[in-house]
Scaffold this motif. Structure first.
Motif, PDB file in Angstrom:
ATOM      1  N   GLY A 265       0.819  -1.219   0.000  1.00  0.00           N
ATOM      2  CA  GLY A 265       0.000   0.000   0.000  1.00  0.00           C
ATOM      3  C   GLY A 265       0.839   1.249   0.000  1.00  0.00           C
ATOM      4  N   ARG A 266       0.363   2.284   0.720  1.00  0.00           N
ATOM      5  CA  ARG A 266       0.965   3.599   0.545  1.00  0.00           C
ATOM      6  C   ARG A 266       2.168   3.910   1.433  1.00  0.00           C
ATOM      7  N   THR A 267       2.531   2.965   2.304  1.00  0.00           N
ATOM      8  CA  THR A 267       3.594   3.337   3.248  1.00  0.00           C
ATOM      9  C   THR A 267       4.324   2.125   3.821  1.00  0.00           C
TER      10      THR A 267
ATOM     11  N   GLY B 258       8.203   6.093  14.284  1.00  0.00           N
ATOM     12  CA  GLY B 258       8.101   5.409  15.567  1.00  0.00           C
ATOM     13  C   GLY B 258       8.612   3.985  15.480  1.00  0.00           C
ATOM     14  N   GLY B 259       7.755   3.036  15.894  1.00  0.00           N
ATOM     15  CA  GLY B 259       8.117   1.616  15.834  1.00  0.00           C
ATOM     16  C   GLY B 259       8.482   1.179  14.421  1.00  0.00           C
ATOM     17  N   GLY B 260       8.028   1.921  13.420  1.00  0.00           N
ATOM     18  CA  GLY B 260       8.374   1.609  12.022  1.00  0.00           C
ATOM     19  C   GLY B 260       9.843   1.875  11.760  1.00  0.00           C
ATOM     20  N   LEU B 261      10.321   3.025  12.219  1.00  0.00           N
ATOM     21  CA  LEU B 261      11.749   3.316  12.051  1.00  0.00           C
ATOM     22  C   LEU B 261      12.573   2.388  12.939  1.00  0.00           C
ATOM     23  N   GLU B 262      12.018   2.082  14.116  1.00  0.00           N
ATOM     24  CA  GLU B 262      12.746   1.182  15.019  1.00  0.00           C
ATOM     25  C   GLU B 262      12.912  -0.198  14.380  1.00  0.00           C
ATOM     26  N   THR B 263      11.867  -0.653  13.681  1.00  0.00           N
ATOM     27  CA  THR B 263      11.955  -1.941  12.984  1.00  0.00           C
ATOM     28  C   THR B 263      13.012  -1.848  11.886  1.00  0.00           C
TER      29      THR B 263
ATOM     30  N   PRO C 226       8.332  10.124  16.116  1.00  0.00           N
ATOM     31  CA  PRO C 226       7.384  11.157  16.555  1.00  0.00           C
ATOM     32  C   PRO C 226       6.761  10.899  17.926  1.00  0.00           C
ATOM     33  N   GLU C 227       7.277   9.907  18.674  1.00  0.00           N
ATOM     34  CA  GLU C 227       6.611   9.505  19.917  1.00  0.00           C
ATOM     35  C   GLU C 227       6.361  10.668  20.869  1.00  0.00           C
ATOM     36  N   VAL C 228       7.304  11.639  20.966  1.00  0.00           N
ATOM     37  CA  VAL C 228       7.086  12.748  21.931  1.00  0.00           C
ATOM     38  C   VAL C 228       5.780  13.470  21.663  1.00  0.00           C
TER      39      VAL C 228
ATOM     40  N   GLU D 130      -8.025  15.014  16.365  1.00  0.00           N
ATOM     41  CA  GLU D 130      -7.787  15.781  15.141  1.00  0.00           C
ATOM     42  C   GLU D 130      -8.337  15.050  13.920  1.00  0.00           C
ATOM     43  N   ARG D 131      -8.392  13.737  13.997  1.00  0.00           N
ATOM     44  CA  ARG D 131      -8.929  12.957  12.885  1.00  0.00           C
ATOM     45  C   ARG D 131     -10.443  12.762  13.026  1.00  0.00           C
ATOM     46  N   GLU D 132     -10.893  12.646  14.265  1.00  0.00           N
ATOM     47  CA  GLU D 132     -12.319  12.417  14.538  1.00  0.00           C
ATOM     48  C   GLU D 132     -13.179  13.600  14.065  1.00  0.00           C
TER      49      GLU D 132
ATOM     50  N   ALA E 106     -13.107  15.359  11.617  1.00  0.00           N
ATOM     51  CA  ALA E 106     -13.425  15.364  10.184  1.00  0.00           C
ATOM     52  C   ALA E 106     -14.646  14.505   9.887  1.00  0.00           C
ATOM     53  N   LYS E 107     -15.057  13.703  10.864  1.00  0.00           N
ATOM     54  CA  LYS E 107     -16.181  12.785  10.613  1.00  0.00           C
ATOM     55  C   LYS E 107     -17.468  13.390  11.144  1.00  0.00           C
ATOM     56  N   ILE E 108     -18.399  13.695  10.243  1.00  0.00           N
ATOM     57  CA  ILE E 108     -19.655  14.323  10.646  1.00  0.00           C
ATOM     58  C   ILE E 108     -20.748  13.258  10.514  1.00  0.00           C
TER      59      ILE E 108
HETATM   60  C1  3H9 Z   1       5.254   4.183  18.502  1.00  0.00           C
HETATM   61  O1  3H9 Z   1       5.510   3.743  17.430  1.00  0.00           O
HETATM   62  C2  3H9 Z   1       5.872   3.716  19.778  1.00  0.00           C
HETATM   63  C3  3H9 Z   1       7.051   2.841  19.576  1.00  0.00           C
HETATM   64  O2  3H9 Z   1       8.249   3.558  19.783  1.00  0.00           O
HETATM   65  C4  3H9 Z   1       7.046   1.773  20.621  1.00  0.00           C
HETATM   66  C5  3H9 Z   1       6.511   0.492  20.184  1.00  0.00           C
HETATM   67  C6  3H9 Z   1       6.478  -0.557  21.286  1.00  0.00           C
HETATM   68  N1  3H9 Z   1      -1.871   3.667  15.010  1.00  0.00           N
HETATM   69  O3  3H9 Z   1      -3.315  10.569   9.758  1.00  0.00           O
HETATM   70  P1  3H9 Z   1      -4.159   9.918   8.755  1.00  0.00           P
HETATM   71  C7  3H9 Z   1      -4.926   5.984  11.620  1.00  0.00           C
HETATM   72  S1  3H9 Z   1       4.067   5.368  18.706  1.00  0.00           S
HETATM   73  C8  3H9 Z   1      -3.189   3.556  14.840  1.00  0.00           C
HETATM   74  O4  3H9 Z   1      -5.497  10.485   8.469  1.00  0.00           O
HETATM   75  P2  3H9 Z   1      -2.297  10.653   6.695  1.00  0.00           P
HETATM   76  C9  3H9 Z   1      -5.540   7.349  11.786  1.00  0.00           C
HETATM   77  O5  3H9 Z   1      -6.141   7.478  13.050  1.00  0.00           O
HETATM   78  C10 3H9 Z   1       3.467   5.678  17.067  1.00  0.00           C
HETATM   79  N2  3H9 Z   1      -3.867   4.259  13.909  1.00  0.00           N
HETATM   80  O6  3H9 Z   1      -3.389   9.719   7.361  1.00  0.00           O
HETATM   81  C11 3H9 Z   1      -6.533   7.368  10.643  1.00  0.00           C
HETATM   82  O7  3H9 Z   1      -7.656   6.607  11.048  1.00  0.00           O
HETATM   83  P3  3H9 Z   1      -9.124   7.021  10.565  1.00  0.00           P
HETATM   84  C12 3H9 Z   1       4.408   6.485  16.279  1.00  0.00           C
HETATM   85  C13 3H9 Z   1      -3.181   5.087  13.146  1.00  0.00           C
HETATM   86  O8  3H9 Z   1      -1.986  10.030   5.405  1.00  0.00           O
HETATM   87  C14 3H9 Z   1      -5.823   6.593   9.546  1.00  0.00           C
HETATM   88  O9  3H9 Z   1      -4.836   5.795  10.210  1.00  0.00           O
HETATM   89  N3  3H9 Z   1       3.807   6.825  15.025  1.00  0.00           N
HETATM   90  C15 3H9 Z   1      -1.796   5.256  13.282  1.00  0.00           C
HETATM   91  O10 3H9 Z   1      -2.732  12.064   6.746  1.00  0.00           O
HETATM   92  C16 3H9 Z   1      -5.137   7.477   8.521  1.00  0.00           C
HETATM   93  O11 3H9 Z   1      -4.311   8.394   9.211  1.00  0.00           O
HETATM   94  C17 3H9 Z   1       3.098   7.949  14.865  1.00  0.00           C
HETATM   95  O12 3H9 Z   1       2.948   8.733  15.750  1.00  0.00           O
HETATM   96  C18 3H9 Z   1      -1.139   4.487  14.265  1.00  0.00           C
HETATM   97  N4  3H9 Z   1       0.188   4.574  14.435  1.00  0.00           N
HETATM   98  O13 3H9 Z   1      -1.030  10.558   7.646  1.00  0.00           O
HETATM   99  C19 3H9 Z   1       2.509   8.156  13.491  1.00  0.00           C
HETATM  100  N5  3H9 Z   1      -1.375   6.167  12.382  1.00  0.00           N
HETATM  101  O14 3H9 Z   1      -9.085   6.960   9.078  1.00  0.00           O
HETATM  102  C20 3H9 Z   1       1.081   8.606  13.591  1.00  0.00           C
HETATM  103  C21 3H9 Z   1      -2.462   6.544  11.697  1.00  0.00           C
HETATM  104  O15 3H9 Z   1      -9.986   6.029  11.234  1.00  0.00           O
HETATM  105  N6  3H9 Z   1       0.466   8.752  12.306  1.00  0.00           N
HETATM  106  N7  3H9 Z   1      -3.555   5.895  12.149  1.00  0.00           N
HETATM  107  O16 3H9 Z   1      -9.324   8.422  11.083  1.00  0.00           O
HETATM  108  C22 3H9 Z   1       0.688   9.810  11.500  1.00  0.00           C
HETATM  109  O17 3H9 Z   1       1.469  10.694  11.792  1.00  0.00           O
HETATM  110  C23 3H9 Z   1      -0.102   9.887  10.223  1.00  0.00           C
HETATM  111  O18 3H9 Z   1      -1.212   9.053  10.362  1.00  0.00           O
HETATM  112  C24 3H9 Z   1       0.670   9.447   8.953  1.00  0.00           C
HETATM  113  C25 3H9 Z   1      -0.332   9.363   7.768  1.00  0.00           C
HETATM  114  C26 3H9 Z   1       1.738  10.485   8.647  1.00  0.00           C
HETATM  115  C27 3H9 Z   1       1.289   8.099   9.134  1.00  0.00           C
END
Ligand code: 3H9
Length: 700
Positions: free
Chosen positions: A56-58, A107-112, A130-132, A282-284, A286-288
């Motif tokens: 997919g996209r990422t 986050g965990g993606g870069l860690e992986t 981006p965890e902070v 911030e995402r919620e 958008a849903k009306i």
């Molecule tokens: C972490 O990784 C901790 C580790 O260090 C430790 C591990 C043990 N989880 O933003 P969008 C949902 S902490 C669950 O509209 P975009 C989002 O709610 C994590 N859901 O898309 C939305 O749902 P819905 C560190 C997630 O293209 C839908 O996906 N990572 C997550 O504008 C689409 O999202 C981050 O902080 C998630 N991780 O932006 C990254 N991410 O459609 C957080 C997204 O129901 N994510 N969703 O509303 C982002 O910054 C943006 O979503 C991203 C895509 C840039 C990836």
């Protein structure tokens, strides 16, 4: 093997593709699927190397954030070892593992990816910790592996700010091994073939970039000092610094252990719960509920703005910045010249600060076409009116727009308080009339309140919500009432701030109590910044100055009568020099003393705690009324308005989340106390009373 991770073979390379749309978060099943794939390919004599890639996209956007609230709700602090054993399995794989990155590795993606032996990416990829931003720190080795790959300074910058970096930056820093042109999978397969017989190189053993603790000490001291001022009150940035320091001072496994302890501490903090609430909020918004996703939207190719004052000029920039050509109309040439000069200065300053290239600034400026007439308005798909805040003028402008614009053009008002139904009533297309309340400076502030009037169509709202996203704004839908969500609540908040001064607090004490609470600015300095005359004009328009049925705040009206409008006149509540910093003004003391005397109020001593409760709980009580009246759809909508538009600290989650975290029975008790002391303005909202009785929350 789980269908979240697909294993395929390409000659002698095994490929693991993660399929967990939309962002390939590490939800339960994904890490396990990766581990199984690694095991299977390790044991397979027909495979020499492994590629890990996102479908997919990422690539992987991180841990599944929804899982965190499940962990904290369970109260189980003894969370198992998390992702680390699985990353350990990747890192100790005897065959080279290559992460192939597109989209985001966060986050965990870069860690992986860092647990893999090599990392390649497309040029548009973004990488970050981006965890902070969620009140957390990297919890799967990010604080230990990143400094080993990129050095301590880069690791600090990434983990403390949370901002992602580009693929080019990551290549330079040593996080990526190559940027691949063309198709990612083909490039990654070719890369894997090339390195297939190199010995694996576990990141944990790559210590060459790690300084000694003594060498690194100044870096950590500087990072802490900067975090304390620039990320005021936040615990996660400091925890991230502590964890990176452990990478320098401890062996890898002990460093991981330290990181895990700090991660747990952050995970269970109120700050993280609040920031995660804001992330999903911030995402919620958008849903009306009554406007389905597939509601038809109009395409916005051209826009027009009426009024080139501070707001109009800023809104024109917002369109231009998003690539939408925009007409900017004023009725007189001097005002138009002033507006354009402000826009030009703004772009020049962005170029000077290195935020924008000269070519990009020129392009944006060219998209803004100044005009003194309505010529060309017939081509606009949306017009935003941003003239002076007065109903008579707005009615005139809309009557004119109704004749000069196509019937399919959306007519939007940037009013911050006035009745959109009344504005719509002068047009023959009330279904196309809507409020679009931008916040100042419009080109900077993320919030956009979209105001739904009685007859605004679903298509108009869906179009404005989609447009907001394109403009880079967070749109929140509000119902039509005086001040909508944001300003309807801001009124009582600022009213209480003024009452507190009338009752004995100094303006400095009021502002510093709220600044210490976490607000970006105190309420009185905010008034000075926005211009006290703005609220004064509105108060006059609504007859507040002569309304004797309820207590009215008097000091600010008095300041305005004296021409003290705030920063723009050099004095308001505070005095302003060329640096625009508020300083104490003895003249304000005199005005305050006179007002107290006129009101017969003997000053009393007021604690910072009372200042916070009086102002913040005023927000909460009106917020509850807005929910009851349906002006705000959900409590999270109010939270997002306050966090993105009014400087409410995100780490407190917004006023309604804050009230939930205090406990509504406690909030109600305090409001009842204020009602006893200060009268009917503090009558608790019935919704609050009901929820408190049920020991429930706004978000529930
Ligand atoms: C972490 O990784 C901790 C580790 O260090 C430790 C591990 C043990 N989880 O933003 P969008 C949902 S902490 C669950 O509209 P975009 C989002 O709610 C994590 N859901 O898309 C939305 O749902 P819905 C560190 C997630 O293209 C839908 O996906 N990572 C997550 O504008 C689409 O999202 C981050 O902080 C998630 N991780 O932006 C990254 N991410 O459609 C957080 C997204 O129901 N994510 N969703 O509303 C982002 O910054 C943006 O979503 C991203 C895509 C840039 C990836």
């Amino acid at each position: 093997m789980s269908d979240l991770v697909l294993a395929t073979r390409h000659n002698r390379t095994g490929v693991l593709t993660i399929n967990n749309p939309p962002v390939n978060a590490l939800s339960p099943g994904v890490p396990e699927g990766i581990a199984q794939g690694i095991e299977a390919f390790s044991a397979d004599p027909a495979i020499d190397a492994i590629v890990l890639i996102g479908g997919g996209r990422t690539f992987i956007a991180g841990a599944d954030i929804r899982e965190f609230s499940k962990i904290t709700a369970s109260g189980n602090r003894g969370r198992g070892p998390g992702l680390n054993p699985i990353l350990d399995r990747i890192e100790s794989c005897p065959k080279p593992v290559v992460a192939a990155i597109h989209g985001t590795a966060l986050g965990g993606g870069l860690e992986t990816a860092m647990a893999c032996h090599y990392r390649v990416a497309v040029s548009t990829a973004q990488l970050g910790q981006p965890e902070v931003k969620l009140g957390l720190i990297p919890g799967a080795g990010g604080t230990q592996r990143l400094p080993r790959l990129a050095g301590v300074e880069k690791a600090l910058a990434m983990c403390v700010s949370g901002d992602p970096i580009s693929a080019t930056d990551a290549l330079q820093a040593g996080i990526l091994d190559e940027i691949l042109p063309g198709d990612l999978l083909s490039g990654a397969l070719a890369f894997a073939e090339r390195i297939a017989h190199n010995p694996p190189r576990p990141t944990r053993g790559r210590n060459e970039k790690l300084p000694t603790p003594a060498e690194a000490a100044p870096l950590f001291a500087a990072a802490r000092a900067s975090a304390r001022t620039r990320q005021r009150n936040l615990i996660a940035p400091l925890a991230a610094i502590d964890a990176i320091e452990a990478a320098v001072s401890l062996p890898f496994d002990q460093g991981l252990q330290r990181e895990a302890e700090l991660f747990q501490h952050c995970l269970f903090s109120d700050q993280s719960k609040a920031l995660i609430h804001v992330f999903f909020g911030e995402r919620e918004v958008a849903k009306i509920p009554d406007i389905p996703k597939n509601t038809p939207v109009c395409e916005i190719r051209r826009a027009a703005v009426v009024g080139a004052g501070t707001m109009g000029a800023g809104i024109a920039m917002v369109f231009a910045n998003a690539g939408i050509p925009v007409l900017l109309k004023e009725s007189d040439a001097t005002a138009l010249g002033r507006g354009l000069a402000a826009i030009t200065r703004n772009y020049e300053s962005s170029v000077k600060k290195g935020r924008l290239s000269q070519a990009a600034a020129d392009e944006r400026l060219e998209r803004i076409q100044p005009t003194l007439t309505y010529d060309g308005f017939a081509d606009a798909d949306i017009v935003v009116e941003a003239v002076f805040e007065g109903m008579a003028l707005k009615r005139d402008v809309f009557a004119e727009l109704n004749t000069v614009c196509r019937p399919s053009t959306i007519l939007a008002s940037n009013t911050s308080t006035l009745d959109i139904d009344e504005i719509a009533s002068v047009t023959s297309r009330p279904e196309m009339v809507v409020g679009t309340h931008f916040f100042s400076p419009a080109n900077v502030m993320r919030l956009l309140e979209i105001v739904r009037a009685e007859r605004t169509s679903k298509e108009t709202i869906a179009t404005c919500m989609a447009l907001a996203r394109r403009l880079g704004k967070i749109a929140v839908l509000a119902g039509n009432c005086r001040g909508f969500i944001g300003n309807r609540m801001f009124g009582p908040y600022r009213r209480e701030a003024q009452f507190l001064v009338e009752e004995g607090a100094t303006p400095e004490a009021v502002d510093s109590a709220l600044y210490d609470f976490g607000m970006a600015m105190g309420p009185l300095a905010t008034g000075d910044l926005a211009g006290l005359d703005v609220g004064w004009r509105i108060r006059k328009e609504f007859g507040d100055l002569t309304d004797t049925s309820v207590r009215q705040p008097r000091i600010e009206d008095r300041l305005c009568e004296l021409g003290r409008y705030g920063q723009k006149t050099g004095a308001g509540w505070f005095l302003y020099g060329p640096d625009r910093k508020p300083t104490h003004d003895p003249e304000t003391d005199r005005i305050v003393a006179d007002t107290r005397a006129a009101l017969g109020l003997a000053p009393r001593s007021i604690s910072p705690e009372e200042i916070v409760d009086r102002t913040i709980l005023a927000l909460v009580n009106v917020g509850a009324r807005l929910l009851e009246e349906g002006i705000a759809l959900r409590s999270v909508d109010i939270d997002i308005v306050y966090v993105t538009g009014y400087g409410f600290p995100a780490w407190r989650g917004g006023p309604m989340h804050y009230a939930d975290s205090l406990g509504l029975p406690r909030v109600l008790a305090r409001i009842r106390e204020f009602e006893r002391l200060h009268g009917a303005l503090w009558a608790p909202a019935p919704l609050l009373t009901r929820l408190a009785a049920a020991n429930s929350t706004f978000s529930a």
